[in-house]
Design a protein around this motif. Structure first.
Motif, PDB file in Angstrom:
ATOM      1  N   ILE A   1      44.693  44.831  19.027  1.00 17.83           N
ATOM      2  CA  ILE A   1      45.507  45.957  19.497  1.00 17.83           C
ATOM      3  C   ILE A   1      46.951  45.525  19.719  1.00 17.83           C
ATOM      4  N   ALA A   2      47.132  44.341  20.316  1.00 16.90           N
ATOM      5  CA  ALA A   2      48.474  43.860  20.655  1.00 16.90           C
ATOM      6  C   ALA A   2      49.365  43.689  19.425  1.00 16.90           C
ATOM      7  N   LYS A   3      48.766  43.427  18.284  1.00 17.80           N
ATOM      8  CA  LYS A   3      49.541  43.257  17.058  1.00 17.80           C
ATOM      9  C   LYS A   3      50.051  44.589  16.509  1.00 17.80           C
ATOM     10  N   LYS A   4      49.401  45.670  16.924  1.00 10.33           N
ATOM     11  CA  LYS A   4      49.743  46.985  16.378  1.00 10.33           C
ATOM     12  C   LYS A   4      50.410  47.906  17.386  1.00 10.33           C
ATOM     13  N   ARG A   5      50.076  47.716  18.674  1.00  9.12           N
ATOM     14  CA  ARG A   5      50.598  48.620  19.708  1.00  9.12           C
ATOM     15  C   ARG A   5      51.090  47.806  20.902  1.00  9.12           C
ATOM     16  N   LYS A   6      52.383  47.886  21.166  1.00 10.56           N
ATOM     17  CA  LYS A   6      52.956  47.161  22.299  1.00 10.56           C
ATOM     18  C   LYS A   6      52.888  47.969  23.593  1.00 10.56           C
TER      19      LYS A   6
ATOM     20  N   ILE B   1      43.488  34.269  28.363  1.00  8.94           N
ATOM     21  CA  ILE B   1      44.556  35.268  28.195  1.00  8.94           C
ATOM     22  C   ILE B   1      45.852  34.585  27.766  1.00  8.94           C
ATOM     23  N   LYS B   2      46.174  33.459  28.405  1.00  8.32           N
ATOM     24  CA  LYS B   2      47.400  32.724  28.055  1.00  8.32           C
ATOM     25  C   LYS B   2      47.311  32.131  26.657  1.00  8.32           C
ATOM     26  N   LYS B   3      46.178  31.509  26.332  1.00  5.56           N
ATOM     27  CA  LYS B   3      46.021  30.869  25.027  1.00  5.56           C
ATOM     28  C   LYS B   3      46.060  31.870  23.886  1.00  5.56           C
ATOM     29  N   ARG B   4      45.602  33.076  24.146  1.00  6.55           N
ATOM     30  CA  ARG B   4      45.603  34.121  23.120  1.00  6.55           C
ATOM     31  C   ARG B   4      46.954  34.825  23.027  1.00  6.55           C
ATOM     32  N   GLY B   5      47.894  34.484  23.903  1.00  4.79           N
ATOM     33  CA  GLY B   5      49.200  35.132  23.888  1.00  4.79           C
ATOM     34  C   GLY B   5      49.163  36.562  24.370  1.00  4.79           C
ATOM     35  N   LEU B   6      48.274  36.844  25.343  1.00  5.68           N
ATOM     36  CA  LEU B   6      48.088  38.209  25.830  1.00  5.68           C
ATOM     37  C   LEU B   6      48.649  38.438  27.227  1.00  5.68           C
ATOM     38  N   SER B   7      49.513  37.568  27.672  1.00  8.10           N
ATOM     39  CA  SER B   7      50.034  37.691  29.039  1.00  8.10           C
ATOM     40  C   SER B   7      50.763  39.005  29.282  1.00  8.10           C
ATOM     41  N   GLU B   8      51.348  39.595  28.235  1.00  6.10           N
ATOM     42  CA  GLU B   8      52.048  40.867  28.359  1.00  6.10           C
ATOM     43  C   GLU B   8      51.128  42.058  28.106  1.00  6.10           C
ATOM     44  N   ASN B   9      49.927  41.783  27.646  1.00  2.81           N
ATOM     45  CA  ASN B   9      49.015  42.858  27.243  1.00  2.81           C
ATOM     46  C   ASN B   9      47.790  43.000  28.132  1.00  2.81           C
ATOM     47  N   VAL B  10      47.481  41.952  28.895  1.00  5.12           N
ATOM     48  CA  VAL B  10      46.307  41.967  29.763  1.00  5.12           C
ATOM     49  C   VAL B  10      46.708  41.525  31.167  1.00  5.12           C
ATOM     50  N   ILE B  11      46.390  42.346  32.142  1.00  7.02           N
ATOM     51  CA  ILE B  11      46.657  42.009  33.549  1.00  7.02           C
ATOM     52  C   ILE B  11      45.313  41.796  34.237  1.00  7.02           C
ATOM     53  N   LEU B  12      45.089  40.569  34.730  1.00  6.68           N
ATOM     54  CA  LEU B  12      43.865  40.249  35.455  1.00  6.68           C
ATOM     55  C   LEU B  12      44.165  40.312  36.945  1.00  6.68           C
ATOM     56  N   THR B  13      43.527  41.237  37.630  1.00  2.00           N
ATOM     57  CA  THR B  13      43.859  41.480  39.040  1.00  2.00           C
ATOM     58  C   THR B  13      43.133  40.550  39.996  1.00  2.00           C
ATOM     59  N   GLY B  14      42.011  39.960  39.565  1.00  6.20           N
ATOM     60  CA  GLY B  14      41.152  39.252  40.510  1.00  6.20           C
ATOM     61  C   GLY B  14      40.295  40.263  41.268  1.00  6.20           C
ATOM     62  N   HIS B  15      39.572  39.774  42.246  1.00  5.43           N
ATOM     63  CA  HIS B  15      38.670  40.656  42.993  1.00  5.43           C
ATOM     64  C   HIS B  15      39.445  41.740  43.737  1.00  5.43           C
ATOM     65  N   ILE B  16      38.945  42.968  43.638  1.00  6.31           N
ATOM     66  CA  ILE B  16      39.518  44.113  44.344  1.00  6.31           C
ATOM     67  C   ILE B  16      38.427  44.728  45.215  1.00  6.31           C
TER      68      ILE B  16
END
Length: 230
Positions: A164-169, A189-204
């Protein structure tokens, strides 16, 4: 005291029955219900998790390999536990049918108790507050609320996000939850270069989950827990 276990819907594709495995092992101390069969299950599953987690499979991308081992052996534990219980609770008629077909549970031992939901609680969710907190006002937001664990297939979801990240920013995944794989997921997430595309919130906490659900344009859930792999 009678042994009691519970079952829930499992594989999304197959509807395979699966034990509700994540309740507190100390519940028999507070409910007065004997659950000796479940005690065995929790102990066996904890050891199975330890063994599969320590297998030298490497990165999170190979998590499905561990899942095959984990869920295959788990099926045997689930079958033994349910068949040695005096009563098995299922959360739907479909799950009850699968508990009989897949785990060979005697129908006379199965009782259906449907899940409940507090509709009013979720209707009060403030999605705009979450979008503002994570600067998502102009984004299309995918939300996944889950435990970061072996059977949740987070690696597959991240693989989809790579495409998705390659097609939609403008599409962002809000991954809500914590668990034993949290640090591995963050690294992936970091290794895949998805830091701008995936937000991991941790436990909520549960009190705030309605806000996250309300923030979603689309809810996604890659999990496929169950007693068999097809």
């Amino acid at each position: 005291m009678p042994a009691v276990s519970s079952a829930r819907s499992g594989q999304v594709s197959a509807g395979v029955a699966c034990l509700a495995r994540y309740q507190s092992p100390s519940m028999d101390d507070t409910t007065g219900i004997g659950i000796s069969g479940m005690k065995l299950f929790w102990k066996a599953e904890a050891e199975l998790r330890r063994v599969t987690e320590n297998f030298p499979f490497g990165s999170l991308r190979t998590l499905d390999t561990r899942q095959i081992l984990y869920q295959s052996v788990l099926w045997l534990i689930e079958k033994y536990t349910t068949n040695n219980s005096d009563l098995v609770f299922c959360n739907s008629k479909e799950t009850a049918i699968e508990a009989n077909k897949v785990l060979r549970v005697n129908p006379s031992k199965i009782k259906v108790v449907h899940n409940g939901i507090d509709i009013e609680f979720f209707l009060k969710g403030d999605g705009e507050r979450i979008r503002e907190r994570y600067n998502l006002e102009s984004k299309k937001v995918l939300v996944c609320v889950t435990r970061l664990d072996l059977d949740k297939r987070i690696s597959r979801l991240l693989s989809v996000m790579e495409i998705i990240a390659k097609k939609r920013k403008d599409i962002v995944l809000l991954l809500v939850g914590g668990g034993e794989l949290e640090e591995k997921v963050r690294d992936s997430i970091k290794k895949r270069g998805l830091s701008e595309n995936v937000i991991l919130t941790g436990h909520i906490g549960d009190d705030h989950l309605a806000d996250f659900y309300a923030a979603a344009d689309l809810f996604v859930y890659p999990s496929s827990p169950g007693t068999t792999l097809l």
